[in-house]
Design a protein around this motif. Sequence first.
Motif, mmCIF file in Angstrom:
data_model
loop_
_atom_site.group_PDB
_atom_site.id
_atom_site.type_symbol
_atom_site.label_atom_id
_atom_site.label_comp_id
_atom_site.label_asym_id
_atom_site.label_seq_id
_atom_site.Cartn_x
_atom_site.Cartn_y
_atom_site.Cartn_z
ATOM 1 N N GLY B 24 0.826 -1.202 0.000
ATOM 2 C CA GLY B 24 0.000 0.000 0.000
ATOM 3 C C GLY B 24 0.862 1.255 0.000
ATOM 4 O O GLY B 24 0.570 2.231 -0.700
ATOM 5 N N ILE B 25 1.937 1.218 0.780
ATOM 6 C CA ILE B 25 2.849 2.374 0.837
ATOM 7 C C ILE B 25 3.500 2.589 -0.530
ATOM 8 O O ILE B 25 3.638 3.719 -1.008
ATOM 9 N N PHE B 26 3.839 1.496 -1.184
ATOM 10 C CA PHE B 26 4.430 1.585 -2.523
ATOM 11 C C PHE B 26 3.477 2.316 -3.483
ATOM 12 O O PHE B 26 3.851 3.281 -4.153
ATOM 13 N N ALA B 27 2.215 1.866 -3.499
ATOM 14 C CA ALA B 27 1.247 2.461 -4.426
ATOM 15 C C ALA B 27 0.976 3.923 -4.073
ATOM 16 O O ALA B 27 0.879 4.786 -4.954
ATOM 17 N N LYS B 28 0.863 4.181 -2.780
ATOM 18 C CA LYS B 28 0.566 5.543 -2.331
ATOM 19 C C LYS B 28 1.688 6.498 -2.741
ATOM 20 O O LYS B 28 1.450 7.657 -3.090
ATOM 21 N N THR B 29 2.926 6.003 -2.677
ATOM 22 C CA THR B 29 4.069 6.853 -3.050
ATOM 23 C C THR B 29 3.959 7.279 -4.514
ATOM 24 O O THR B 29 4.114 8.456 -4.844
ATOM 25 N N LEU B 30 3.666 6.315 -5.375
ATOM 26 C CA LEU B 30 3.551 6.655 -6.795
ATOM 27 C C LEU B 30 2.402 7.641 -6.999
ATOM 28 O O LEU B 30 2.520 8.609 -7.748
ATOM 29 N N PHE B 31 1.292 7.366 -6.299
ATOM 30 C CA PHE B 31 0.131 8.260 -6.410
ATOM 31 C C PHE B 31 0.514 9.680 -5.990
ATOM 32 O O PHE B 31 0.190 10.660 -6.654
ATOM 33 N N ARG B 32 1.245 9.767 -4.895
ATOM 34 C CA ARG B 32 1.628 11.106 -4.414
ATOM 35 C C ARG B 32 2.668 11.761 -5.307
ATOM 36 O O ARG B 32 2.859 12.971 -5.244
ATOM 37 N N MET B 33 3.333 10.958 -6.108
ATOM 38 C CA MET B 33 4.235 11.558 -7.102
ATOM 39 C C MET B 33 3.443 12.068 -8.305
ATOM 40 O O MET B 33 4.012 12.553 -9.273
ATOM 41 N N GLY B 34 2.128 11.916 -8.222
ATOM 42 C CA GLY B 34 1.261 12.439 -9.283
ATOM 43 C C GLY B 34 1.009 11.448 -10.411
ATOM 44 O O GLY B 34 0.432 11.798 -11.438
ATOM 45 N N ILE B 35 1.424 10.207 -10.205
ATOM 46 C CA ILE B 35 1.301 9.226 -11.281
ATOM 47 C C ILE B 35 0.021 8.400 -11.093
ATOM 48 O O ILE B 35 -0.198 7.832 -10.020
ATOM 49 N N PRO B 36 -0.814 8.300 -12.117
ATOM 50 C CA PRO B 36 -1.984 7.418 -11.998
ATOM 51 C C PRO B 36 -1.541 5.966 -11.801
ATOM 52 O O PRO B 36 -0.717 5.462 -12.559
#
Lengths: 351, 606
Positions: B24-36
């Motif tokens: 979950g942390i992995f996915a959230k990081t990408l999301f917060r980098m602005g990446i869908p």
Amino acid sequence: MSYIAKPSAHHPALPKNALGLTHRDYEGTMSTLCAGCGHDSITAALIEACFEMDLPAHRIAKVSGIGCSSKAPTYFLSRSHGFNSVHGRMPSITTGANLANRDLVYIGVSGDGDTASIGLGQFCHAIRRRVNMTYIVMNNGCYGLTKGQFSATNDKTSPSKKGDANPFEAIDLCQMAIQLGAGFVARSFSGDKAQLIPLLKAAISYWGFAFLDVVSPCVTFNNHPTSTKSYDYVRAHNMAVDQLDFIEEKEEITAHYAEGTSVSVTMHDGSRLVLHKLDQQHDPRDADAAIMAIRSNAAKGRVATGLLYVNETQQDMHDILATDARALNSVPMAELCPGVKALEAINARLR
Amino acid sequence: MSGINDFVVKFATVNGSGSASANGIFAKTLFRMGIPVSPKNIFPSNIQGLPTWYEVRVSEAGYLGRREGIDLMVAMNPQTFKEDLAEVVPGGWLLYDSTLPRVWPREDVTIIGVPIAEMCAAKWQDTRQRQLFKNMVYVGALTALLDMDVEVLKSAVVDQLKGKEKLVAANMEAVALGREYACKNFDCPLPIRVRHADGAKGKILVSGNDAAGLGAIYAGATVCAWYPITPSTSLAEAFERHAKRLRITKEGRRLFGIVQAEDELAAIGVAIGGGWNGARAFTATSGPGISLMSEFLGLAYFAEVPVVLFNIQRGGPSTGMPTRTQQSDIISCAYASHGDTKHVLLFPANPTECFAMGAEAFDLAERLQTPVIVMSDLDIGMNEWVTDPFAWNEAHVHDRGKVLSAEQLEKFKELKGKDWGRYQDVDADAIPYRTLPGTHPTKGAFFTRGTSHDENARYTEDGRAHARVLDRIRRKFDTAQTLVPKPEVAIKDTSGKTGLIYFGATTPAVREALDLLEREGVKVNALRIKAFPFTRDVVAFCAMHERVFVVEQNRDAQMRSLLMTEAEIPGAKLIPALNYDGMPLTAAFVYGAVLQRLQPAKAAAE
Ligand SMILES: Cc1ncc(C[n+]2csc(CCOP(=O)(O)OP(=O)(O)O)c2C)c(N)n1
Ligand code: SF4
Ligand SMILES: [Mg+2]
């Protein structure tokens, strides 16, 4: 015609209660049950109880399942809303209705088939949740509406009208109710108004789950001499553990009972049930004693009737869930819907 | 095809090993980098020990349907090594714990061995910690391999560990451990990698069940009854969580009542009792629960009691695949219960719509005095989606429907020209006026029943009265048709002969497929169904096209059947495109299904 309205013309001389209402104002439509059906007597007792208690009928909700017994709510309190739900599911409907509005009086009407078979689970869980209601089983030991099959409350010794033996033991709903924590448990007989009316009044006044199992002979399928749910049998084997008076809070309390042989039980609203104990051993505040009274009488072929058990300080479902003091269905939307600002904060947390 | 901000990573782990929060942390990081991103949990019906997977598709273009072909496999579960290796695309990568080195029988996959267990054993004494931090070590390695922003990752760790701040440092040490090892031993970053982007800016990352629970809060629901069942449980739990924050009075009392019922029969019974008594009430369930609730749904339909039901569909029939997704309860919900019954259905396509439709369902239920079923599914309900933020119009007035107050009852005849009767169609919209228990001392009481009744709610065995009431209730569906959300229509070619109908969770896959097809010169017009009854737009859309694909996740083309029977669309026109393996739909499937029909030669060549 299957729906028969009663003429509503009032005789000016009819006695009125404190609300200025007559007995007739508490009645329903004409019963379509068989003449002599025990259920009609219970209906009559309910009308009497509500009239005498000066209950505003529109603040009562009647809920039932399916069966001859579950039809009964049409025959009383036509000024109350009623909900004739599906077979065995009256308890869940009442639970939801009570969650939505804690301020109404809930009278649940069910049959022994409705409660002890298809609805046994819901019966148990409504008790467990301490739904503030009066739960009445009109118990005839059979499925009246589907023409007389044995129900799960029929005694093993009690044959059908055709003489078929019942091979299985009966479920005793009062014992179950006590074990599951019902705060008020009583048994009565449809033919015994003197006992039934005070019990109904006390059950309705009770705060928490009140259970009333009323033996109610089915004249069509279960009133033969060998049936243990027949008029004759119950009259001959009725073992009242107490005799009672119901005294409303507003009434003057007259001590017409002998000290030492009586117990006074206080209801949530301050009204009291005064028990003249016939059986010196029975203290209705003792759950174990109540179960013993039922079992020892049954062993002797007798039906223990009266107030079997009461817990004077029960918490109801709303107390347990800590819901607001107002009826939930009356809380304005503005208080329920958190609005845009709260939503923005939620969005921010999800970023 | 894959590259920067465009690839799929899959984590193969063991259920209950603590990998879920790291993933979950992995996915959230990408999301917060602005990446869908679109994370999908593929989990067993088990608490501990069975294989579980977490797929994360990264797509700067915003294609968030599932995509097959794994670019990078994080293979942490020896039980599934073989199949996990097989899923990696040629030229892809596989990361594994090389504490026990092994030979991987594929030349075309680059193996990245990180001695995770060994590193953890050297760093931590406690066996529990050794186990848990393993997950953060592989995440750490990924930060180097994929060029993730470690500061952003730290913010995700901090959020994840709210209330357990002491653990942040240790988790970040584990990340550093993996990151340093990867930097030292491999060519970092890989050709597939991430960079800051804008696609997910302004969006939120949330599951559909969380959103729907919140929708019920905004709708003003106060009564919730439910029975635990995957994948709907988290909806009731979300409602409770939100309610405990948003619905407590100053005195500490609750403005909601939740009952974890003894079964689904009781759950819907409680909800119907609440709806009957004027509260907004709901339940949430999945297929097996729908079967149990059927009798009660018929009662609510016939007695005209508002109630909302969230059906988070899973793989059927029977217990089926409790942890896989399907859209296979369409017929059973549209017609739930015996006799002539028909229910209003809403089809949200993402968590934003779960929120909005979750709230709207209550307005519709009260307006129409009937059950409304929100047809979500496991994919929308339990996976986190990058989606538009929730929106609420402060001016929205909850539509409580036709409920008479005591004053309105007094004046009813004066206003409407006739006496009140519970089931009288006074306004010619087939919707009668309702009264609530306790409203008026002498007026408005009636008996609610599932037995046949006339317009004044009286028991009847008169066949004509019965038919009249049934006809009116059917006409209510015509009114419903004007109130439910309209479909979303995308016309790529006004003279196009081919249309495609879809709904719900398949939306991202379908949109991607339509773009792929267009790139191949195949223009397909599309319509997304949002509700049943079908609005006129659905009929018009079908009339516009020679052939219409109907994409759905069930074996029997249930939506297609419903279109045939309810919208009278000729079956010959409706081409089923069916997927029912329980996995979220891929664009490749839709693309293949359409192409195969329109250009069989080309499809065969591909
Ligand atoms: C789901 C379902 N199963 C069966 C029936 C048929 N049914 C109607 S009433 C009844 C039994 C009623 O018995 P009881 O509750 O004791 O009521 P009584 O008629 O004896 O008062 C049955 C089985 C039904 N209505 N619904
Ligand atoms: S069949 Fe029995 S229970 Fe039913 S109405 Fe007749 S007497 Fe009463
Ligand atoms: Mg019976």
